[in-house]
Write an enzyme that holds these catalytic residues in place. Sequence first.
Site, PDB file in Angstrom:
ATOM      1  N   HIS A 168      -0.788   4.596   7.958  1.00 59.24           N
ATOM      2  CA  HIS A 168      -0.148   4.950   6.698  1.00 59.24           C
ATOM      3  C   HIS A 168       0.250   6.427   6.692  1.00 59.24           C
ATOM      4  O   HIS A 168      -0.354   7.230   7.391  1.00 59.24           O
ATOM      5  CB  HIS A 168      -1.097   4.677   5.521  1.00 59.24           C
ATOM      6  CG  HIS A 168      -1.325   3.229   5.267  1.00 59.24           C
ATOM      7  ND1 HIS A 168      -2.312   2.507   5.900  1.00 59.24           N
ATOM      8  CD2 HIS A 168      -0.672   2.357   4.454  1.00 59.24           C
ATOM      9  CE1 HIS A 168      -2.274   1.252   5.485  1.00 59.24           C
ATOM     10  NE2 HIS A 168      -1.288   1.134   4.613  1.00 59.24           N
ATOM     11  N   ASP A 193      -5.910   6.751   8.981  1.00 58.72           N
ATOM     12  CA  ASP A 193      -5.953   5.528   9.783  1.00 58.72           C
ATOM     13  C   ASP A 193      -4.866   5.489  10.860  1.00 58.72           C
ATOM     14  O   ASP A 193      -4.764   4.526  11.595  1.00 58.72           O
ATOM     15  CB  ASP A 193      -5.837   4.283   8.891  1.00 58.72           C
ATOM     16  CG  ASP A 193      -4.512   4.205   8.141  1.00 58.72           C
ATOM     17  OD1 ASP A 193      -3.690   5.139   8.274  1.00 58.72           O
ATOM     18  OD2 ASP A 193      -4.303   3.217   7.424  1.00 58.72           O
ATOM     19  N   SER A 220       0.805  -1.218   0.000  1.00 57.94           N
ATOM     20  CA  SER A 220       0.000   0.000   0.000  1.00 57.94           C
ATOM     21  C   SER A 220       0.839   1.269   0.000  1.00 57.94           C
ATOM     22  O   SER A 220       0.359   2.330  -0.396  1.00 57.94           O
ATOM     23  CB  SER A 220      -0.934   0.014   1.213  1.00 57.94           C
ATOM     24  OG  SER A 220      -0.184  -0.068   2.408  1.00 57.94           O
TER      25      SER A 220
END
Length: 350
Positions: free
Chosen positions: A239, A236, A74
């Site tokens: 990240h 979140d 990601s």
Amino acid sequence: MVLRAARASRIATATAFGGGGLTVLGASTVALLYLQAKIAHKAVGFTEWQPPRVNGRYGSGDGDPIQFVMMGDSTAKGFAVPDPLLTPGALLATGLSAAADRPVRLRDVAVIGATSKDLHKQTVKVRRLPPDLVVVFIGANDVIHRMRPADSVRHLQHTVRELVQMGAEVVVATCPDLGSVQPVWQPLRFLVRRWSRQLAAAQTIGVVEEGGRTVSLTDLLADEFVAHPDVMFGPDRFHPSARGYAAAASVVLPSAFSALGLLPELADLPEPSRGGAVLPVSHAAVRAAEKPGTEVTGVSIGGRERGPRGRWAALLRRRPESEEPVAPVAEEDAGPEGGDQRTADLGSTG
């Protein structure tokens, strides 16, 4: 067989620096670590995110487009950045185009939650159109899932080997320091930091042995993450934000330039004033794991690639001065890959 054994030995040496593991901890400490992991799990938020369209042509200039592929997890994808122009792939593509005075065609095959063992599936997607350059961000999920470094490196080596055989230049951004993640406390933070750097060192050895080069992310902007978590972290709290991704892209870009021949190559040894050194790759790997923005690439000394202690590697500090990233412009898009993505837990956030 002897060469493989030597490689395995150097990987084992690099992954062992820093001491032992959980086996030396008492039962009460293990219980505390388990509790902290559960708390960190709950602290990580849930973020719905649809990957923006990033595939396409960036920049302008003469000549055929540079075929550029982003692979990994990601971090390579740019989770959860809403603006496609601020994802790592787009930032790198724009920088490459400006330096080469050629257009760049980006294809992002990264997958949220990927570990090193998932890289093979991503490689399959690019076989029909071999890339000129591949940048890989990988390692965070390997640490989260506690994959053995030797297994992680084996999968990564296989991927780098195949890409190099295709004719691609490969730049791997090694495992970041997960100890900077806000919900992780001591003593778990200490262990996570050590595991991250162990893997980064092992990745460096494996990648350089296969003909690629690495750039260490380690604790890049760790102070800024601690001082300004609301700015540097995404929604979140795990990240990076767009600013954090831009910082990662800024340390990878010079190595991408060098891989494509857009920077002067080393004549023999790096100049001391540039912070360079030539070392056995196992030693260079450990040093790089401690310094963000450090590039490690294979070199020759007197026409020889190997010395008594293994493969020679140049250790270079290419980290540029802090700059605001230039917003790229994608001229065409190939459409998003996948639909809504949700951060479910610490095992699928990378």
